[in-house]
Motif scaffolding. Structure first.
Motif, PDB file in Angstrom:
ATOM      1  N   ILE A 111       0.833  -1.208   0.000  1.00 17.59           N
ATOM      2  CA  ILE A 111       0.000   0.000   0.000  1.00 17.59           C
ATOM      3  C   ILE A 111       0.865   1.254   0.000  1.00 17.59           C
ATOM      4  CG2 ILE A 111      -1.682   1.336   1.342  1.00 17.59           C
ATOM      5  CD1 ILE A 111      -2.815  -1.118  -0.113  1.00 17.59           C
ATOM      6  N   LEU A 112       1.970   1.213   0.741  1.00 18.72           N
ATOM      7  CA  LEU A 112       2.896   2.350   0.742  1.00 18.72           C
ATOM      8  C   LEU A 112       3.427   2.622  -0.660  1.00 18.72           C
ATOM      9  CD1 LEU A 112       4.969   1.609   3.991  1.00 18.72           C
ATOM     10  CD2 LEU A 112       3.374   3.503   3.657  1.00 18.72           C
ATOM     11  N   LEU A 113       3.760   1.559  -1.373  1.00 20.70           N
ATOM     12  CA  LEU A 113       4.289   1.704  -2.729  1.00 20.70           C
ATOM     13  C   LEU A 113       3.212   2.189  -3.699  1.00 20.70           C
ATOM     14  CD1 LEU A 113       6.551  -1.471  -2.944  1.00 20.70           C
ATOM     15  CD2 LEU A 113       7.291   0.903  -2.810  1.00 20.70           C
ATOM     16  N   ILE A 114       2.005   1.713  -3.526  1.00 21.54           N
ATOM     17  CA  ILE A 114       0.903   2.157  -4.393  1.00 21.54           C
ATOM     18  C   ILE A 114       0.618   3.639  -4.165  1.00 21.54           C
ATOM     19  CG2 ILE A 114      -1.562   1.904  -4.871  1.00 21.54           C
ATOM     20  CD1 ILE A 114      -1.252  -1.074  -4.230  1.00 21.54           C
ATOM     21  N   ASN A 115       0.681   4.072  -2.917  1.00 18.50           N
ATOM     22  CA  ASN A 115       0.469   5.494  -2.629  1.00 18.50           C
ATOM     23  C   ASN A 115       1.583   6.344  -3.233  1.00 18.50           C
ATOM     24  OD1 ASN A 115      -1.249   7.431  -1.295  1.00 18.50           O
ATOM     25  ND2 ASN A 115       0.448   7.796   0.107  1.00 18.50           N
ATOM     26  N   LEU A 116       2.812   5.807  -3.194  1.00 20.88           N
ATOM     27  CA  LEU A 116       3.933   6.490  -3.834  1.00 20.88           C
ATOM     28  C   LEU A 116       3.682   6.617  -5.336  1.00 20.88           C
ATOM     29  CD1 LEU A 116       6.845   7.615  -3.906  1.00 20.88           C
ATOM     30  CD2 LEU A 116       7.641   5.253  -4.128  1.00 20.88           C
ATOM     31  N   LEU A 117       3.224   5.538  -5.947  1.00 25.51           N
ATOM     32  CA  LEU A 117       2.926   5.554  -7.381  1.00 25.51           C
ATOM     33  C   LEU A 117       1.833   6.572  -7.693  1.00 25.51           C
ATOM     34  CD1 LEU A 117       3.118   4.391 -10.248  1.00 25.51           C
ATOM     35  CD2 LEU A 117       1.530   2.591  -9.545  1.00 25.51           C
ATOM     36  N   SER A 118       0.801   6.606  -6.873  1.00 26.07           N
ATOM     37  CA  SER A 118      -0.298   7.561  -7.066  1.00 26.07           C
ATOM     38  C   SER A 118       0.205   9.003  -7.031  1.00 26.07           C
ATOM     39  CB  SER A 118      -1.360   7.350  -5.983  1.00 26.07           C
ATOM     40  OG  SER A 118      -2.392   8.310  -6.093  1.00 26.07           O
ATOM     41  N   ASN A 119       1.062   9.302  -6.070  1.00 25.92           N
ATOM     42  CA  ASN A 119       1.606  10.660  -5.949  1.00 25.92           C
ATOM     43  C   ASN A 119       2.564  10.986  -7.088  1.00 25.92           C
ATOM     44  OD1 ASN A 119       0.171  11.243  -3.611  1.00 25.92           O
ATOM     45  ND2 ASN A 119       1.767  10.468  -2.260  1.00 25.92           N
ATOM     46  N   LEU A 120       3.319   9.976  -7.546  1.00 23.28           N
ATOM     47  CA  LEU A 120       4.232  10.192  -8.675  1.00 23.28           C
ATOM     48  C   LEU A 120       3.452  10.514  -9.947  1.00 23.28           C
ATOM     49  CD1 LEU A 120       6.924   7.397  -8.146  1.00 23.28           C
ATOM     50  CD2 LEU A 120       7.231   9.867  -7.877  1.00 23.28           C
ATOM     51  N   TYR A 138       4.175  -3.077 -12.241  1.00 25.21           N
ATOM     52  CA  TYR A 138       2.781  -2.753 -11.963  1.00 25.21           C
ATOM     53  C   TYR A 138       2.011  -2.731 -13.281  1.00 25.21           C
ATOM     54  CZ  TYR A 138      -1.015  -0.736  -9.240  1.00 25.21           C
ATOM     55  OH  TYR A 138      -2.206  -0.539  -8.597  1.00 25.21           O
ATOM     56  N   PRO A 139       0.761  -3.188 -13.305  1.00 20.46           N
ATOM     57  CA  PRO A 139      -0.022  -3.240 -14.556  1.00 20.46           C
ATOM     58  C   PRO A 139      -0.031  -1.901 -15.294  1.00 20.46           C
ATOM     59  CG  PRO A 139      -1.198  -4.376 -12.806  1.00 20.46           C
ATOM     60  CD  PRO A 139      -0.009  -3.736 -12.167  1.00 20.46           C
ATOM     61  N   LYS A 140       0.455  -1.922 -16.524  1.00 20.13           N
ATOM     62  CA  LYS A 140       0.568  -0.680 -17.302  1.00 20.13           C
ATOM     63  C   LYS A 140      -0.791  -0.047 -17.562  1.00 20.13           C
ATOM     64  CE  LYS A 140       5.012  -1.088 -17.595  1.00 20.13           C
ATOM     65  NZ  LYS A 140       5.125  -2.240 -16.677  1.00 20.13           N
ATOM     66  N   LYS A 141      -1.817  -0.883 -17.695  1.00 15.46           N
ATOM     67  CA  LYS A 141      -3.161  -0.356 -17.932  1.00 15.46           C
ATOM     68  C   LYS A 141      -3.612   0.499 -16.758  1.00 15.46           C
ATOM     69  CE  LYS A 141      -7.946  -1.779 -18.819  1.00 15.46           C
ATOM     70  NZ  LYS A 141      -8.862  -2.934 -19.000  1.00 15.46           N
ATOM     71  N   LEU A 142      -3.328   0.041 -15.535  1.00 12.21           N
ATOM     72  CA  LEU A 142      -3.728   0.797 -14.344  1.00 12.21           C
ATOM     73  C   LEU A 142      -2.910   2.075 -14.201  1.00 12.21           C
ATOM     74  CD1 LEU A 142      -4.326  -1.997 -11.674  1.00 12.21           C
ATOM     75  CD2 LEU A 142      -6.023  -0.615 -12.887  1.00 12.21           C
ATOM     76  N   ILE A 143      -1.645   2.024 -14.600  1.00 11.62           N
ATOM     77  CA  ILE A 143      -0.817   3.235 -14.574  1.00 11.62           C
ATOM     78  C   ILE A 143      -1.382   4.271 -15.538  1.00 11.62           C
ATOM     79  CG2 ILE A 143       1.446   4.177 -15.166  1.00 11.62           C
ATOM     80  CD1 ILE A 143       2.720   1.682 -14.042  1.00 11.62           C
ATOM     81  N   ALA A 144      -1.802   3.808 -16.730  1.00  8.22           N
ATOM     82  CA  ALA A 144      -2.399   4.717 -17.716  1.00  8.22           C
ATOM     83  C   ALA A 144      -3.698   5.313 -17.183  1.00  8.22           C
ATOM     84  CB  ALA A 144      -2.645   3.968 -19.026  1.00  8.22           C
ATOM     85  N   ILE A 145      -4.523   4.472 -16.543  1.00  5.05           N
ATOM     86  CA  ILE A 145      -5.777   4.960 -15.959  1.00  5.05           C
ATOM     87  C   ILE A 145      -5.481   5.971 -14.857  1.00  5.05           C
ATOM     88  CG2 ILE A 145      -7.777   4.300 -14.553  1.00  5.05           C
ATOM     89  CD1 ILE A 145      -7.817   1.643 -16.079  1.00  5.05           C
TER      90      ILE A 145
END
Length: 322
Positions: free
Chosen positions: A128-137, A207-214
């Motif tokens: 979850i920490l990493l996902i939050n980092l990704l979200s902020n990035l 991490y799934p590229k589709k979700l990164i694009a979304i």
């Protein structure tokens, strides 16, 4: 040590923490609005009333924009966290708004990481920490891309005299420092919260590229909404400027403000200072700019924080922490 305490003692302790968090958040918001040497509260309210901000139509429209802003942030969190754990939009709302309130007093909203992680059991928290980092990035990526474009137009339009020798030296120092940090990180096994930087990189790359694009698209939608909200406030205060012209200044403001470390509750002052400087080039007086920045802070952070306080007070730890 806290895990060795009796159940009732732990419950009392966590209730005290939740109440203290909410009280502290409300106190700092109150202090920032009423004890502001730059923007006197009653003068601010009088100016808003004079310009029709308190009309029902205006408040509803601003509230709708804020609602969409946070809806897309909540939806982004729900989508990004889905590979780890499926959550409802209601769960995502609780976590996003609750984390906002809990992180209000922390530098650069760093407390948001821990606040979101505690909604999950121990085996999910590192992820979850990493996902939050990704979200902020992703959000920072949108801010940087549009900010660089906007700032380029701004500099070319107003022919701002940059000290190019000093700028070149600054870029060299940054480049050297970055290269040195990368070299050190590669030669050492530095870890943060139990996982290495290499694992962080691997996690994001896999991490799934589709979700990164979304996530990127939702971050872009958020940015377009709150930047338009800023432009709408300019028009309410009688500032006649084209949308594209205003956007070059607004995107520059968010870019410059985002790279300055701050305690989140004082973010309004930093954005205010940057905005006053940038909008001075189009003849907008400092008081009007500060009023707009303060209103943006109230609608997009204070009001959502008030909603988030409800979720903080009703938060329950996962079963493995009881």
């Amino acid at each position: 040590m806290i895990y060795t305490l009796p159940y009732k003692t732990k419950q009392f302790f966590f209730v005290l923490i939740k109440i203290s968090t909410v009280v502290a958040a409300f106190y700092f918001i109150h202090q920032k609005l009423t004890n502001n040497n730059v923007l006197e509260f009653y003068t601010f309210i009088g100016f808003l009333n004079k310009n029709g901000i308190f009309s029902l139509k205006t408040i509803i429209f601003l509230a709708v924009l804020t609602g969409f802003n946070w809806f897309f942030e909540i939806l982004k969190w729900q989508k990004l966290v889905s590979p780890t754990k499926k959550i409802t939009l209601k769960n995502a709302s609780e976590q996003s708004l609750g984390a906002l309130t809990a992180s209000l007093l922390t530098p650069n909203r760093i407390g948001e990481y821990g606040a979101k992680a505690i909604y999950y059991t121990k085996d999910f928290r590192k992820c979850i920490l990493l996902i939050n980092l990704l979200s902020n990035l992703l959000q920072m990526g949108v801010t940087t891309i549009l900010g660089v474009i906007g700032f380029s137009f701004f500099v070319s339009k107003y022919h701002i005299a940059l000290a190019y020798p000093k700028l070149f030296q600054f870029i060299l120092i940054i480049a050297f420092s970055t290269a040195l940090v990368i070299f050190i990180l590669r030669k050492t096994k530095l870890s943060i919260k139990g996982f290495s930087l290499e694992k962080m990189k691997t996690f994001i790359l896999k991490y799934p590229k589709k979700l990164i694009a979304i996530g990127f698209c939702l971050s872009l939608l958020r940015y377009l909404i709150f930047s338009f909200q800023f432009y709408y406030l300019l028009t309410i205060f009688g500032i006649h400027i084209s949308y594209l012209h205003a956007m070059s200044i607004i995107t520059s403001m968010y870019l410059l403000a985002s790279i300055i470390p701050s305690i989140f509750v004082f973010d309004v002052l930093i954005k205010g200072s940057v905005a006053v400087y940038l909008f001075s080039f189009v003849g907008v007086n400092a008081f009007t700019v500060l009023c707009i920045v303060t209103l943006m802070w109230i609608f997009n952070f204070v009001f959502p924080s008030i909603l988030g306080s409800y979720f903080v007070l009703n938060f329950k730890f996962p079963e493995d922490d009881l």
